[in-house]
Motif scaffolding. Sequence first.
Motif, PDB file in Angstrom:
ATOM      1  N   ALA A 100      14.183  69.355  36.640  1.00  0.00           N
ATOM      2  CA  ALA A 100      13.444  70.336  37.451  1.00  0.00           C
ATOM      3  C   ALA A 100      12.992  69.742  38.789  1.00  0.00           C
ATOM      4  N   TYR A 101      12.814  68.421  38.838  1.00  0.00           N
ATOM      5  CA  TYR A 101      12.356  67.753  40.067  1.00  0.00           C
ATOM      6  C   TYR A 101      13.450  67.708  41.139  1.00  0.00           C
ATOM      7  N   MET A 102      14.687  68.042  40.779  1.00  0.00           N
ATOM      8  CA  MET A 102      15.805  67.948  41.728  1.00  0.00           C
ATOM      9  C   MET A 102      15.924  69.182  42.617  1.00  0.00           C
ATOM     10  N   ARG A 103      15.280  70.273  42.239  1.00  0.00           N
ATOM     11  CA  ARG A 103      15.451  71.541  42.957  1.00  0.00           C
ATOM     12  C   ARG A 103      14.979  71.423  44.416  1.00  0.00           C
ATOM     13  N   GLY A 104      15.789  71.968  45.322  1.00  0.00           N
ATOM     14  CA  GLY A 104      15.412  72.001  46.722  1.00  0.00           C
ATOM     15  C   GLY A 104      15.670  70.727  47.506  1.00  0.00           C
ATOM     16  N   ARG A 105      16.273  69.723  46.863  1.00  0.00           N
ATOM     17  CA  ARG A 105      16.500  68.434  47.534  1.00  0.00           C
ATOM     18  C   ARG A 105      17.974  68.269  47.910  1.00  0.00           C
ATOM     19  N   THR A 106      18.228  67.431  48.933  1.00  0.00           N
ATOM     20  CA  THR A 106      19.585  66.985  49.251  1.00  0.00           C
ATOM     21  C   THR A 106      19.598  65.478  49.077  1.00  0.00           C
ATOM     22  N   LEU A 107      20.468  64.975  48.238  1.00  0.00           N
ATOM     23  CA  LEU A 107      20.443  63.561  47.857  1.00  0.00           C
ATOM     24  C   LEU A 107      21.576  62.808  48.544  1.00  0.00           C
ATOM     25  N   ASP A 108      21.255  62.135  49.650  1.00  0.00           N
ATOM     26  CA  ASP A 108      22.225  61.336  50.401  1.00  0.00           C
ATOM     27  C   ASP A 108      22.200  59.885  49.936  1.00  0.00           C
ATOM     28  N   ASP A 109      23.343  59.184  50.093  1.00  0.00           N
ATOM     29  CA  ASP A 109      23.451  57.738  49.816  1.00  0.00           C
ATOM     30  C   ASP A 109      22.833  57.353  48.472  1.00  0.00           C
ATOM     31  N   SER A 110      23.102  58.143  47.463  1.00  0.00           N
ATOM     32  CA  SER A 110      22.503  57.934  46.140  1.00  0.00           C
ATOM     33  C   SER A 110      23.566  57.934  45.053  1.00  0.00           C
ATOM     34  N   PHE A 111      23.273  57.212  43.985  1.00  0.00           N
ATOM     35  CA  PHE A 111      24.082  57.280  42.758  1.00  0.00           C
ATOM     36  C   PHE A 111      23.247  58.077  41.775  1.00  0.00           C
ATOM     37  N   ILE A 112      23.719  59.270  41.436  1.00  0.00           N
ATOM     38  CA  ILE A 112      22.918  60.222  40.657  1.00  0.00           C
ATOM     39  C   ILE A 112      23.561  60.420  39.287  1.00  0.00           C
ATOM     40  N   ILE A 113      22.764  60.243  38.237  1.00  0.00           N
ATOM     41  CA  ILE A 113      23.266  60.426  36.868  1.00  0.00           C
ATOM     42  C   ILE A 113      22.475  61.550  36.200  1.00  0.00           C
ATOM     43  N   LEU A 114      23.185  62.548  35.726  1.00  0.00           N
ATOM     44  CA  LEU A 114      22.579  63.605  34.908  1.00  0.00           C
ATOM     45  C   LEU A 114      22.985  63.352  33.464  1.00  0.00           C
ATOM     46  N   ASP A 115      21.999  63.008  32.637  1.00  0.00           N
ATOM     47  CA  ASP A 115      22.250  62.678  31.234  1.00  0.00           C
ATOM     48  C   ASP A 115      21.902  63.875  30.344  1.00  0.00           C
ATOM     49  N   GLU A 116      22.486  63.928  29.150  1.00  0.00           N
ATOM     50  CA  GLU A 116      22.254  65.030  28.198  1.00  0.00           C
ATOM     51  C   GLU A 116      22.522  66.385  28.860  1.00  0.00           C
ATOM     52  N   ALA A 117      23.602  66.433  29.637  1.00  0.00           N
ATOM     53  CA  ALA A 117      23.901  67.627  30.433  1.00  0.00           C
ATOM     54  C   ALA A 117      24.250  68.843  29.581  1.00  0.00           C
ATOM     55  N   GLN A 118      24.545  68.637  28.303  1.00  0.00           N
ATOM     56  CA  GLN A 118      24.845  69.788  27.440  1.00  0.00           C
ATOM     57  C   GLN A 118      23.631  70.700  27.307  1.00  0.00           C
ATOM     58  N   ASN A 119      22.432  70.175  27.615  1.00  0.00           N
ATOM     59  CA  ASN A 119      21.202  70.962  27.505  1.00  0.00           C
ATOM     60  C   ASN A 119      20.766  71.589  28.830  1.00  0.00           C
ATOM     61  N   THR A 120      21.661  71.611  29.814  1.00  0.00           N
ATOM     62  CA  THR A 120      21.388  72.364  31.042  1.00  0.00           C
ATOM     63  C   THR A 120      21.910  73.788  30.866  1.00  0.00           C
ATOM     64  N   THR A 121      21.316  74.715  31.594  1.00  0.00           N
ATOM     65  CA  THR A 121      21.867  76.069  31.660  1.00  0.00           C
ATOM     66  C   THR A 121      22.915  76.096  32.774  1.00  0.00           C
ATOM     67  N   LYS A 122      23.665  77.182  32.862  1.00  0.00           N
ATOM     68  CA  LYS A 122      24.660  77.330  33.938  1.00  0.00           C
ATOM     69  C   LYS A 122      23.980  77.233  35.303  1.00  0.00           C
ATOM     70  N   GLU A 123      22.807  77.855  35.426  1.00  0.00           N
ATOM     71  CA  GLU A 123      22.085  77.865  36.700  1.00  0.00           C
ATOM     72  C   GLU A 123      21.596  76.463  37.061  1.00  0.00           C
ATOM     73  N   GLN A 124      21.086  75.724  36.081  1.00  0.00           N
ATOM     74  CA  GLN A 124      20.614  74.356  36.333  1.00  0.00           C
ATOM     75  C   GLN A 124      21.767  73.445  36.760  1.00  0.00           C
ATOM     76  N   MET A 125      22.913  73.594  36.108  1.00  0.00           N
ATOM     77  CA  MET A 125      24.063  72.758  36.448  1.00  0.00           C
ATOM     78  C   MET A 125      24.521  73.023  37.884  1.00  0.00           C
ATOM     79  N   LYS A 126      24.607  74.296  38.259  1.00  0.00           N
ATOM     80  CA  LYS A 126      25.006  74.636  39.626  1.00  0.00           C
ATOM     81  C   LYS A 126      23.992  74.074  40.630  1.00  0.00           C
ATOM     82  N   MET A 127      22.707  74.217  40.300  1.00  0.00           N
ATOM     83  CA  MET A 127      21.657  73.677  41.161  1.00  0.00           C
ATOM     84  C   MET A 127      21.820  72.170  41.329  1.00  0.00           C
ATOM     85  N   PHE A 128      22.069  71.467  40.230  1.00  0.00           N
ATOM     86  CA  PHE A 128      22.200  70.009  40.288  1.00  0.00           C
ATOM     87  C   PHE A 128      23.411  69.587  41.122  1.00  0.00           C
ATOM     88  N   LEU A 129      24.551  70.194  40.863  1.00  0.00           N
ATOM     89  CA  LEU A 129      25.778  69.816  41.575  1.00  0.00           C
ATOM     90  C   LEU A 129      25.661  70.039  43.079  1.00  0.00           C
TER      91      LEU A 129
END
Length: 337
Positions: free
Chosen positions: A221-250
């Motif tokens: 939830a803390y990722m919403r509204g951010r743009t993550l430059d020059d970062s290595f980003i890992i989303l773990d336990e992604a099976q527990n995201t909703t379709k909307e959360q996954m799109k938001m994260f990507l």
Amino acid sequence: MAKEIERIINVERVEDLICVFGSFDENIKKIEEALNVTIINRGNELKVSGDEEAVDKAARTLDGLLSLAAKGEQIDEQRVRYLITLVKEGNDAQVTEMAKDVVCITAKGKSIKAKTVGQQKYMKAIMKNTVTLGVGPAGTGKTYLAVAAAVAAFRERTVNRIILTRPAVEAGERLGFLPGDLQNKVDPYLRPLYDALYDMLGAETFQKYQERGSIEVAPLAYMRGRTLDDSFIILDEAQNTTKEQMKMFLTRLGFGSKIVITGDVTQIDLPQDKVSGLKDALRVLEGVKDIAICKLTSADVVRHALVQEIINAYERADKMKRPEISGPAKFQRKRSQ
């Protein structure tokens, strides 16, 4: 009746032989039991006896293990078990690839490497692609290897930050009933990510980087509204995201960043009316350039041998539960669709 034969394997270095035999000859006993052969050590020679096909497989297994030992690889039960599987499948030529690349060095000086062919493909995909989805059962090293790759990239300064995140899905417990403030409530969900980072960096170094903002471990939830430059980003336990959360994260992906998404589609804790964002992403993103999908299996499990058996048992049970649809019922389902 199968023809009984003997084969002699010459070993150049006694140290390699000791490594392959293991404590109390446990590795050799594992090969004898799995392939129904007898293995006797005489000086720098190994005599393998049994039926022709079994002896051939045992010899290939021993050659592979000796090759790994010569490269300084530790030979343990998991390695022996995996190599026997490769030999049975006729893929033992791939074993020489397993000892090549060190992903990362831990705080205690241990080399982190891919232990299976599946894990190696996963690591190569992470290096080559901007977005990688690593899907597979528990114990296949999805998260641990992703964190190792993130730490390696951070040390090489190809990224400025490591961001690790998980959806805080309530699996049997309510967040509101957990003690403390919001951070205290979500920390238990993030504990596996902390553990991996402690292992790679050491607790003090991790805390130093976290205080500087170079490493961030936070709920999705803390990722919403951010743009993550020059970062290595890992989303773990992604099976527990909703379709909307996954799109938001990507869509948080910024310039110079890399994303790794890990999950196990057999362990979804979402309500039944919610579609897993990971399942949906696997369908939507297949074939998209610069996005890799890596599917690990029970053969890539690097935990206790019983974990592999448990995963296989559940897979068999799931297959038995799926009813075959035929006749009028099949026609009725087609019409309703």
